[in-house]
Design an enzyme around this catalytic site. Structure first.
Site, short mmCIF file in Angstrom:
data_model
loop_
_atom_site.label_atom_id
_atom_site.label_comp_id
_atom_site.label_asym_id
_atom_site.label_seq_id
_atom_site.Cartn_x
_atom_site.Cartn_y
_atom_site.Cartn_z
N ASP A 129 35.37 38.06 62.45
CA ASP A 129 36.60 37.76 61.71
C ASP A 129 37.78 38.39 62.43
OD1 ASP A 129 38.06 36.57 59.70
OD2 ASP A 129 37.89 38.29 58.36
N TYR A 131 42.29 38.65 62.86
CA TYR A 131 43.40 39.19 62.07
C TYR A 131 44.69 38.64 62.66
CZ TYR A 131 45.46 43.19 59.40
OH TYR A 131 46.13 44.01 58.51
N HIS A 136 50.49 38.28 57.37
CA HIS A 136 49.51 39.03 56.58
C HIS A 136 49.39 40.46 57.11
CE1 HIS A 136 45.76 40.09 54.52
NE2 HIS A 136 45.24 40.41 55.69
N ARG A 145 52.34 51.57 55.79
CA ARG A 145 53.30 52.14 56.74
C ARG A 145 54.59 51.33 56.67
NH1 ARG A 145 48.52 51.25 59.14
NH2 ARG A 145 49.34 49.28 59.93
N GLU A 201 40.65 35.94 50.70
CA GLU A 201 41.49 35.80 51.89
C GLU A 201 41.41 34.35 52.37
OE1 GLU A 201 40.53 38.92 54.76
OE2 GLU A 201 41.88 40.29 53.69
N GLU A 203 41.55 31.69 54.97
CA GLU A 203 41.38 31.66 56.43
C GLU A 203 40.86 30.29 56.87
OE1 GLU A 203 39.28 34.89 58.23
OE2 GLU A 203 39.80 36.34 56.65
N ASP A 235 37.28 34.83 52.95
CA ASP A 235 36.71 36.16 53.23
C ASP A 235 36.96 37.04 52.00
OD1 ASP A 235 35.83 38.52 54.42
OD2 ASP A 235 37.74 38.87 55.45
N ARG A 239 38.90 45.31 47.66
CA ARG A 239 39.96 46.19 48.19
C ARG A 239 39.71 47.66 47.90
NH1 ARG A 239 41.71 42.76 51.85
NH2 ARG A 239 42.68 40.92 50.97
N GLN A 242 36.99 48.77 50.24
CA GLN A 242 37.59 48.75 51.59
C GLN A 242 38.44 49.99 51.83
OE1 GLN A 242 39.85 45.17 52.26
NE2 GLN A 242 40.37 45.67 54.37
N TYR A 246 36.99 52.13 55.08
CA TYR A 246 37.39 51.45 56.33
C TYR A 246 37.71 52.37 57.49
CZ TYR A 246 42.51 52.06 56.34
OH TYR A 246 43.77 52.56 56.42
N LYS A 255 33.45 43.54 52.76
CA LYS A 255 33.57 42.16 53.20
C LYS A 255 32.24 41.42 53.24
CE LYS A 255 37.96 42.52 54.66
NZ LYS A 255 39.03 41.57 54.37
N THR A 259 30.83 35.45 52.00
CA THR A 259 31.93 34.68 52.60
C THR A 259 31.66 33.22 52.25
OG1 THR A 259 32.03 36.24 54.44
CG2 THR A 259 33.11 34.11 54.77
N THR A 363 43.46 36.29 57.55
CA THR A 363 44.23 35.74 56.44
C THR A 363 45.50 35.07 56.94
OG1 THR A 363 43.41 37.56 55.13
CG2 THR A 363 45.20 36.29 54.18
N GLU A 377 48.55 40.80 48.74
CA GLU A 377 49.94 40.58 49.16
C GLU A 377 50.79 40.05 48.01
OE1 GLU A 377 50.04 38.55 53.27
OE2 GLU A 377 47.98 38.42 52.58
CA CA Z 1 39.56 38.59 56.78
#
Ligand code: CA
Length: 430
Positions: A129, A131, A136, A145, A201, A203, A235, A239, A242, A246, A255, A259, A363, A377
């Site tokens: 997968d 990114y 996204h 951040r 997600e 995708e 996906d 959260r 994750q 992560y 994840k 799927t 995503t 999001e």
């Molecule tokens: Ca993904």
């Protein structure tokens, strides 16, 4: 290569095919179906019917050279054939479904779509997968951040990770809420509990055609020769699991619990008219390294595909309400890297890719507020829930929610083609 099979004026004798939102005769997607109590077979969607390609081949109505591959129960053998041979299938099927003189011979091999079950199109050896949805990546990065959402490697490397092939299911399969280790910021210790921040997600999934040996690479100019086609991919993401797991190696159990993909492979041949120019990189962005840069890929490497997501809670369905659209956007606005660059990058270290491998794009969120491809999001990490017409609210998915991804390839002068739904209903944890 654009040819007569993409002619917007082409018409099929199959009832309802010409006006069909997803499967007019210009599409001819490939997939695996079964009739009740029977073996899996290779088929193609035409209007509200499934054409039995194995049956058509047995009856001598398709090129003889394709017969062994069409007798298989996955698409792997078919997509090991070279692109020229594969194109003969599209041309022969198109001829059968557009020539009224063939109706008598072909009709016994058409089954109503509601009467068949659809299955995974390939035996999937590996799933990775990416990114590449830059909006996204920016939206998610901002949650952590605010001043520096994108990490310094993002515009140099198509970022990805290795996913899990065993838990890929086709549209319609139930989605059990996962359990996992969760540690809320206020807690001292993690607990093992059902996920409370379940997300989706939006995708695209890129299917690999053909094989190459370990130690070889895929030149960017050849990348589309290795793309069998595209499906929708959800996906599903936990959260809260994750956030705790992560670092430092990336997502794992948040994840891999499931799927979902749409079962029809929209072939590279069908997508030919919808390959458009990749949007120019913004002023000041670095140029990709030469092995990821190809003028042809920039000119025709993006996909003119409109993507949308709908949600229907159990209460909405019980009161007969239609689903609520959560987002709408396009793939070409979302993807910072092209499908070709994804494929070439994946093999650029000498890793061998094989027929039926699946590469998720990541995503696909657009730049506009209404085009965000995940609830993380849309709700900004749960701070701004979505209002449903029942008065319910959603920051993340609840048990009973039905979430559906939709896609349509569209371009002026061509007949639009759809992907069919990629759907799942969330079930309570075991
Ligand atoms: Ca993904």
């Amino acid at each position: 290569m654009i040819d007569h099979t993409h002619d917007a004026a082409a018409s099929s004798w199959v009832e309802g095919a010409d006006g069909h939102g997803d499967f007019p005769v210009q599409n001819l997607p490939l997939g695996i179906f079964s009739r009740e109590g029977e073996m899996r077979r290779i088929g193609s969607a035409i209007g509200d019917y499934v054409a039995d390609l194995a049956g058509l081949a047995e009856a001598g109505l398709l090129p003889h050279v394709l017969r062994p591959a069409l007798a298989e129960q996955t698409l792997n053998a078919l997509f090991r054939l070279d692109a020229v041979t594969r194109r003969t299938l599209r041309h022969a099927l198109f001829a059968l479904l557009t020539d009224p003189a063939q109706q008598g011979a072909v009709s016994p091999w058409l089954y109503p779509a509601q009467s068949v079950e659809l299955h995974l199109p390939f035996a999937i050896g590996d799933y990775s997968d990416f990114y590449v949805g830059i909006h996204h990546a920016t939206n998610i990065g901002k949650l952590f951040r605010p001043d520096n959402p994108l990490l310094p490697n993002y515009k140099h490397v198509p970022i990805g990770y290795h996913g899990r092939a065993s838990s890929i299911r086709v549209s319609g399969a139930p989605v059990p809420r996962p359990k996992g280790q969760i540690k809320s910021p206020q807690a001292d210790q993690p607990t093992y509990a059902p996920c409370r921040r379940l997300d989706y997600e939006l995708e695209l999934g890129i299917w690999i055609a053909g094989d190459h040996a370990l130690g070889q690479t895929i030149p960017i100019g050849d990348a589309w020769d290795r793309i069998a086609g595209v499906s929708l991919l959800n996906d599903w993401s936990a959260r809260d699991i994750q956030a705790w797991e992560y670092q430092p190696l990336g997502p794992f159990l948040s994840k891999s619990f499931l799927t979902t993909i749409s079962p029809w492979v929209i072939t590279a041949e069908a997508l030919a008219p919808f390959r458009v120019a990749q949007p120019a990189r913004p002023e000041g962005d670095p140029a990709p390294l030469p092995h990821l840069w190809d003028a042809q890929d920039q000119a025709r490497g993006a996909l003119s595909i409109t993507l949308s997501v709908t949600l229907a809670s159990a209460a909405m369905r019980e009161s007969g309400m239609g689903p609520l659209e959560l987002s709408r956007g396009t793939a070409q606005e979302a993807m910072y890297w092209t499908a070709g660059q994804i494929v070439t990058h994946h093999a650029s270290n000498g890793c061998d890719l094989h027929t039926g491998d699946l590469l998720g794009t990541g995503t696909l969120s657009g730049p506009a507020p209404g085009s965000k491809g995940s609830l993380m999001e849309i709700s900004q990490g749960g701070q701004h829930p979505v209002n449903l017409p029942t008065g319910e609210q959603r920051s993340f998915l609840e048990d009973g929610d039905e979430l559906t991804l939709h896609a349509r390839a569209m371009r002026e002068g061509y007949r639009a083609i759809g992907f069919g739904p990629c759907r799942g209903v969330v079930q309570q944890a075991w």
